[in-house]
Design an enzyme around this catalytic site. Structure first.
Site, short mmCIF file in Angstrom:
data_model
loop_
_atom_site.label_atom_id
_atom_site.label_comp_id
_atom_site.label_asym_id
_atom_site.label_seq_id
_atom_site.Cartn_x
_atom_site.Cartn_y
_atom_site.Cartn_z
N HIS A 312 -71.16 -28.55 -65.35
CA HIS A 312 -71.09 -27.64 -64.45
C HIS A 312 -69.87 -27.55 -63.76
CE1 HIS A 312 -72.56 -24.83 -61.27
NE2 HIS A 312 -73.47 -24.41 -62.27
N ASP A 369 -79.36 -24.35 -67.49
CA ASP A 369 -80.01 -23.70 -68.88
C ASP A 369 -80.44 -24.65 -69.90
OD1 ASP A 369 -79.00 -21.29 -68.19
OD2 ASP A 369 -76.68 -21.78 -68.22
N1 ACO Z 1 -69.74 -30.67 -73.91
C1 ACO Z 1 -68.95 -31.19 -73.96
N2 ACO Z 1 -67.64 -31.52 -72.89
C2 ACO Z 1 -67.56 -30.88 -72.13
C3 ACO Z 1 -68.86 -29.79 -71.65
C4 ACO Z 1 -69.76 -30.02 -72.67
N3 ACO Z 1 -70.80 -29.12 -72.23
N4 ACO Z 1 -68.43 -29.55 -70.60
C5 ACO Z 1 -67.16 -29.88 -69.86
N5 ACO Z 1 -66.85 -30.86 -71.21
C6 ACO Z 1 -65.52 -31.83 -70.99
C7 ACO Z 1 -64.33 -30.68 -71.72
O1 ACO Z 1 -64.15 -30.76 -72.75
C8 ACO Z 1 -63.27 -31.51 -70.68
O2 ACO Z 1 -62.86 -32.73 -71.45
P1 ACO Z 1 -61.48 -33.34 -71.39
O3 ACO Z 1 -61.17 -33.86 -70.25
O4 ACO Z 1 -61.34 -34.43 -72.26
O5 ACO Z 1 -60.52 -32.17 -71.69
C9 ACO Z 1 -64.18 -31.87 -69.34
O6 ACO Z 1 -65.24 -32.08 -69.84
C10 ACO Z 1 -63.96 -30.91 -68.34
O7 ACO Z 1 -64.20 -29.78 -68.88
P2 ACO Z 1 -63.66 -28.50 -68.11
O8 ACO Z 1 -64.07 -27.21 -69.06
O9 ACO Z 1 -62.67 -28.55 -67.21
O10 ACO Z 1 -65.01 -28.27 -66.95
P3 ACO Z 1 -65.48 -27.20 -66.10
O11 ACO Z 1 -66.06 -27.62 -64.91
O12 ACO Z 1 -64.33 -26.14 -65.99
O13 ACO Z 1 -66.28 -26.20 -67.05
C11 ACO Z 1 -68.40 -25.57 -67.92
C12 ACO Z 1 -67.96 -25.94 -66.68
C13 ACO Z 1 -67.91 -24.19 -68.56
C14 ACO Z 1 -70.11 -24.90 -67.43
C15 ACO Z 1 -68.61 -26.55 -69.05
O14 ACO Z 1 -69.13 -27.77 -68.52
C16 ACO Z 1 -69.39 -25.81 -70.22
O15 ACO Z 1 -68.38 -25.14 -71.16
N6 ACO Z 1 -70.46 -26.14 -70.39
C17 ACO Z 1 -71.57 -25.65 -71.70
C18 ACO Z 1 -71.65 -24.39 -71.26
C19 ACO Z 1 -72.74 -24.33 -70.18
O16 ACO Z 1 -73.51 -25.15 -70.34
N7 ACO Z 1 -72.55 -23.42 -69.41
C20 ACO Z 1 -73.69 -23.00 -68.25
C21 ACO Z 1 -73.13 -23.38 -66.95
S1 ACO Z 1 -74.40 -23.22 -65.64
C22 ACO Z 1 -74.47 -21.54 -65.54
O17 ACO Z 1 -73.68 -20.55 -65.68
C23 ACO Z 1 -75.82 -21.23 -65.06
#
Ligand code: ACO
Length: 435
Positions: A312, A369
Site C-alpha cells: 500500500h 483488497d
Molecule cells: N507485490 C510484489 N512487489 C511489490 C508489491 C506487490 N504487491 N507492491 C510493491 N512491491 C515492490 C515493488 O516492486 C518495489 O520493489 P523494488 O524496491 O525492488 O523496486 C517496492 O515494493 C516498492 O514498490 P512501489 O510500487 O514503489 O510501492 P507503492 O507504495 O508506490 O505501491 C501499490 C503501492 C500500487 C498499492 C503496490 O503495492 C501494488 O502494486 N500492490 C498490488 C496492487 C494492489 O493490491 N493495489 C491495491 C491497493 S489498496 C487500494 O487501492 C484500495
C-alpha cells in the site's frame, strides 16, 4: 455545513538556493503532521518541486479522514475505524463523513427517509441501460449513468445552499446502488428489480441484485453484516487517486455528478479499485493448479507479477481494514456454510509472504483488497462488479471531499507543473522537406 478547522503554523524551514536563503512556513495538522508550505516557492525562487506520484505532496488540508500508515491507524472524523466497524452502520458512517458528526436518532431516521425517497431512477434514465451492450463493463455504465443523472437534476449542477447539497448527496448515495444493481441485471438479461423502501440500504441492494419477480432474495444477517462492513471500510481513505481526482475535477467548479463520475473512472484501474479482482484471479490460478502458493511467491519475487492485494502506498505496517475484513470473511463463510477454497489459499499465501524477507523488507502487508473479493464472491457478486462495489462504498467519502473543497473558500484550479524533457525549439519543416 461542516466547519473546517484552520491549519496552524509551527516555525519556518530554510532553503538555500544559489547562495540565497529563503524561509518557508512550516504548517502542522491535528495529529502533529508537519509540512513545508511551498505555496510561494516558484514566485520567490523560480523553482518548482518535483514529486512524481505526489507521494510527498499535500494537495490540501482536510478534516475528513486521518491515516497513519506507519502505525496502521484509520479514523473517519476522529472515530477509529475499528469502533465504527464494531458498532456503526454504513449509513451512519456516510452521515458522519458527509456532515462531520454521528447522527442523533432523529437525524439518522431523517437521513434514511431521504435515501428511501431517492432510491428510484427516473424512468427515462432506466432506458439509458438499453443503449449499453450486455457485455459492457459495469464501471463504464456506472460512471456514465451517474454523470447522466446530472441531466435529470439541472437545479443541482450548481450547489448554493445546504439544502441543495443534501439533496444531491442523498440522490447519489441512494441511486448509485440502483444503477449498480441494474447494470448487473442488464448483463444477466434479468428484469430490473425496483428498490423496496422497506429494506435497509444493504438488504435493498442485494434485493435489486438477486431477487426475481416470483422469488425474493433473502440474505442472511451475516451476509448483510459482511456487506455493511465492506461498504463502511471503503467509505473514505483521504487523498487517494480517486478522491484526488474528485477534488481535481471539483477545482474546475464542475458539478458533483461529473466529479464523482470521474472518481469512478480513476477507481477502475488495476492498481486501485481493480486490485481485488486481481486477487481472485491469482487465487483461482493457484486453485486450478497453474502454480502453487510457494511458486506464486517466488514468481512475485522475480518480479514476473505483483502479489495482488499486498502493499500500500500509505500503510507500511498493516492495513487495519484488512484485519477486519479477514474476520468478516471467516465469520460469513462459517455462518452460511459456504465453503470457499480460495479463502484457505489466501490465508496460506498471506502466511507465506509475511514470513518472507522480500515482503517484510519492503513493508508489504495484505491490504483491504486481499480479503474483500472473498466476501464479494460469497455474496454472488461477479468479479467485474468488484470495483463497482468499491465505488458504492466510497461514494460518501468522495461527496464529503467534494463538499469540503466546494466550501473551503479557496478557489484555485488544480494545475501541477512539470519538468519539460522534450525537444528544444526548432524550425518548422515544410512537408516536402520532411524525411
Ligand atoms: N507485490 C510484489 N512487489 C511489490 C508489491 C506487490 N504487491 N507492491 C510493491 N512491491 C515492490 C515493488 O516492486 C518495489 O520493489 P523494488 O524496491 O525492488 O523496486 C517496492 O515494493 C516498492 O514498490 P512501489 O510500487 O514503489 O510501492 P507503492 O507504495 O508506490 O505501491 C501499490 C503501492 C500500487 C498499492 C503496490 O503495492 C501494488 O502494486 N500492490 C498490488 C496492487 C494492489 O493490491 N493495489 C491495491 C491497493 S489498496 C487500494 O487501492 C484500495
Amino acid at each position: 455545513m461542516v466547519k473546517k478547522d484552520r491549519m496552524k503554523t509551527d516555525g519556518k524551514a530554510t532553503l538555500t538556493l544559489n547562495g540565497q536563503t529563503y524561509e518557508l512556513p512550516v504548517i502542522v495538522g491535528t495529529e502533529n503532521e508537519h509540512a513545508i508550505d511551498i505555496t510561494n516557492l516558484r514566485n520567490e525562487t523560480g523553482y518548482i518541486t518535483f514529486d512524481p506520484g505526489f507521494a510527498n505532496t499535500g494537495s490540501c488540508s482536510s478534516n475528513v479522514t486521518f491515516v497513519d500508515g506507519e502505525k496502521g491507524i484509520l479514523r473517519y472524523r476522529g472515530y477509529p475505524i475499528e469502533d465504527l466497524a464494531a458498532h456503526g452502520t454504513f449509513i451512519e458512517t456516510a452521515y458522519l463523513l458527509i456532515f462531520g458528526e454521528l447522527p442523533t436518532r432523529t437525524e439518522r431516521q431523517e437521513f434514511r427517509h431521504l435515501l428511501d425517497e431517492q432510491e428510484l431512477l427516473h424512468e427515462d434514465l432506466r432506458h439509458h441501460f438499453e443503449g449499453f451492450p450486455s457485455n459492457g463493463h459495469p464501471m463504464a455504465i456506472l460512471s456514465a449513468v451517474i454523470n447522466a443523472l446530472g441531466c435529470y437534476h439541472p437545479d443541482l449542477l450548481r450547489i448554493n445552499t445546504e439544502e441543495d447539497f443534501l439533496r444531491a448527496a442523498a440522490k447519489i448515495i441512494s441511486k448509485v446502488r440502483t444503477i449498480a444493481a441494474w447494470s448487473f441485471r442488464k448483463a444477466q438479461g434479468l428484469p430490473f428489480m425496483y428498490p423496496d423502501p422497506k429494506l435497509t440500504y444493504c438488504r435493498n441492494f442485494l434485493h435489486m441484485m438477486h431477487s426475481l419477480p416470483h422469488r425474493p432474495f433473502e440474505p442472511t444477517d451475516a451476509q448483510v453484516r459482511a456487506l455493511t462492513l465492506f461498504f463502511l471500510l471503503h467509505a473514505d481513505h483521504e487523498q487517494n487517486c480517486s478522491c484526488s481526482t474528485v477534488r481535481m475535477v471539483q477545482s474546475t467548479e464542475a458539478n458533483m455528478f461529473a466529479s464523482v463520475s470521474a472518481g469512478i473512472c480513476a477507481l477502475w484501474g488495476r492498481l486501485h479499485g481493480g486490485a481485488n479482482a486481481g486477487v481472485i484471479a491469482m487465487l483461482e490460478k493457484i486453485h486450478e493448479g497453474n502454480f502453487s502458493v510457494q511458486e506464486c511467491v517466488e514468481r512475485v519475487k522475480k518480479k514476473e507479477f505483483r502479489l495482488m492485494g499486498f502493499g500500500h502506498r500509505i500503510y507500511k505496517s498493516f492495513d487495519p481494514r484488512a484485519k477486519i475484513l479477514r474476520e468478516a470473511a471467516n465469520d460469513m463463510l462459517k455462518s452460511t456454510g459456504y465453503n470457499d477454497p480460495l479463502l484457505d489459499i489466501a490465508l496460506e499465501l498471506a502466511e507465506t509472504a509475511l514470513n518472507d524477507e522480500y515482503f517484510t523488507e519492503r513493508k508489504l502487508y495484505p491490504n483491504v483488497d486481499f480479503y474483500s473479493g472473498i466476501i464479494l464472491r460469497a455474496l454472488g457478486i461477479p468479479v467485474n462488479m468488484f470495483p463497482v462495489m468499491f465505488a458504492i462504498g466510497r461514494m460518501p467519502g468522495w461527496i464529503a471531499h467534494w463538499n469540503e473543497a466546494n466550501t473551503d473558500g479557496i478557489v484555485k484550479i488544480h494545475r501541477p507543473r512539470q519538468i519539460y524533457t522534450g525537444r528544444a525549439p526548432r524550425k518548422y519543416v515544410p512537408l516536402d522537406l520532411r524525411k
